[in-house]
Design an enzyme around this catalytic site. Structure first.
Site, PDB file in Angstrom:
ATOM      1  N   HIS A   1       0.592  -1.149   0.050  1.00 19.70           N
ATOM      2  CA  HIS A   1      -0.080  -0.138   0.075  1.00 19.70           C
ATOM      3  C   HIS A   1       0.884   1.367  -0.058  1.00 19.70           C
ATOM      4  CE1 HIS A   1      -2.720   2.943   1.395  1.00 19.70           C
ATOM      5  NE2 HIS A   1      -3.698   2.297   0.805  1.00 19.70           N
TER       6      HIS A   1
ATOM      7  N   GLU B   1      -3.948   1.923  -7.111  1.00 23.49           N
ATOM      8  CA  GLU B   1      -4.474   2.907  -6.217  1.00 23.49           C
ATOM      9  C   GLU B   1      -3.309   4.212  -6.390  1.00 23.49           C
ATOM     10  OE1 GLU B   1      -6.763   0.960  -2.743  1.00 23.49           O
ATOM     11  OE2 GLU B   1      -4.926   1.937  -2.027  1.00 23.49           O
TER      12      GLU B   1
HETATM   13  P1  PGA Z   1      -9.584   5.702   0.411  1.00 23.00           P
HETATM   14  O1  PGA Z   1      -8.745   4.777   1.054  1.00 23.00           O
HETATM   15  O2  PGA Z   1     -10.931   4.897  -0.123  1.00 23.00           O
HETATM   16  O3  PGA Z   1      -9.986   5.937   2.120  1.00 23.00           O
HETATM   17  O4  PGA Z   1      -9.245   6.789  -0.240  1.00 23.00           O
HETATM   18  C1  PGA Z   1      -8.367   3.692   0.077  1.00 23.00           C
HETATM   19  C2  PGA Z   1      -7.055   3.017   0.329  1.00 23.00           C
HETATM   20  O5  PGA Z   1      -6.051   3.510   0.990  1.00 23.00           O
HETATM   21  O6  PGA Z   1      -6.880   1.776  -0.142  1.00 23.00           O
END
Ligand code: PGA
Length: 256
Positions: free
Chosen positions: A97, A169
């Site tokens: 992440h 992401e």
């Molecule tokens: P968020 O987080 O939906 O709060 O933007 C997504 C993530 O970090 O996977």
């Protein structure tokens, strides 16, 4: 539908064990969840992992950790191995992440080692890739995510590489102050991720989108052809949020 559409949430460093239990109780009571055309998942913190896995064991909801170590065992004070994650009853593990890359110095090579450890323990890795705000441009982003995705799968035989889930992401889309990617932008980058790893996995990988997914954009994102799932943070930290998104998304992905 050839493959299920994925929808899940990572809780990050949130929730006590009792809050986690209350979340699970709400999901268990939602009897329609089991029949939705979705593969749902929840990624609690380590402290609630075993209890959440036990609470959701009789549901089709997968449970996973948010990280694991690359070694099988040993003198790694404070760390948790993939085998220990599996021992909690989890079947998934999120790796790489952007918060871990940014705050804990996780590199592509280290994430690759964690992917191998996760696979050896029988877990399904869910590897996050994404460009920073400075790289926010279709061409620059495609280069970054291709590197991250290829490095994550490096050294794996195709059968193992095909077991790895990817999540696109974009760093600029995540968390408070994040701006969600437009469906068209996410779709374009996700297509480039799939092309980038096709030779390594021997098939098109499953790629989820994450970053400020919310009830206002979930349907449009889910309808994009290269988006195989949604990975949600804040909008699903309350069970009602996950349930609402699940029902909303299920209605549009049926027959996708
Ligand atoms: P968020 O987080 O939906 O709060 O933007 C997504 C993530 O970090 O996977």
């Amino acid at each position: 539908m050839a493959r299920p559409f994925w929808l899940g949430t990572g809780w990050k460093m949130n929730k006590t064990r009792s809050e986690a239990a209350a979340y699970c109780a709400t999901l268990e009571a939602a009897s329609d969840l089991a029949v939705l055309p979705l593969q749902l998942f929840v990624l609690p913190p380590f402290t609630a992992l075993a209890e959440v896995a036990a609470a959701l064991a009789d549901t089709p909801i997968m449970v996973g950790a948010q990280n694991c170590h690359w070694a099988e065992a040993g003198a790694w004070t404070g760390e948790i191995s993939a085998g220990q994650v599996a021992d909690c009853g989890a079947t998934l593990v999120e790796l790489g992440h952007s918060e871990r890359r940014a705050h804990f110095g996780e590199t592509d090579a280290l994430i690759n080692a964690k992917v191998k450890a996760a696979l050896s323990a029988g877990l399904t890795p869910l590897v996050c890739v994404g460009e920073t705000a400075e790289e926010r441009d279709l061409d620059a982003a495609a280069v970054t995510v291709a590197r991250q995705a290829r490095m994550a799968l490096s050294g794996l035989v195709p059968a193992d590489a095909a077991r790895v889930l990817l999540a696109y992401e974009p760093v600029w889309a995540i968390g408070d102050g994040g701006e969600p990617a437009t469906p068209a932008y996410a779709n374009a980058i996700q297509g480039s991720i799939k092309n980038a790893v096709l030779d390594l996995a021997g098939q098109s990988p499953t790629v989820l989108y994450g970053g400020s997914v919310n009830p206002g954009n979930a349907e449009a994102l889910a309808l994009e052809p290269e988006i195989d799932g949604l990975f949600v943070g804040r909008a699903a930290w309350q069970p009602a949020g996950l349930l609402a998104l699940a029902r909303q998304v299920a209605a549009v992905v049926e027959g996708k």
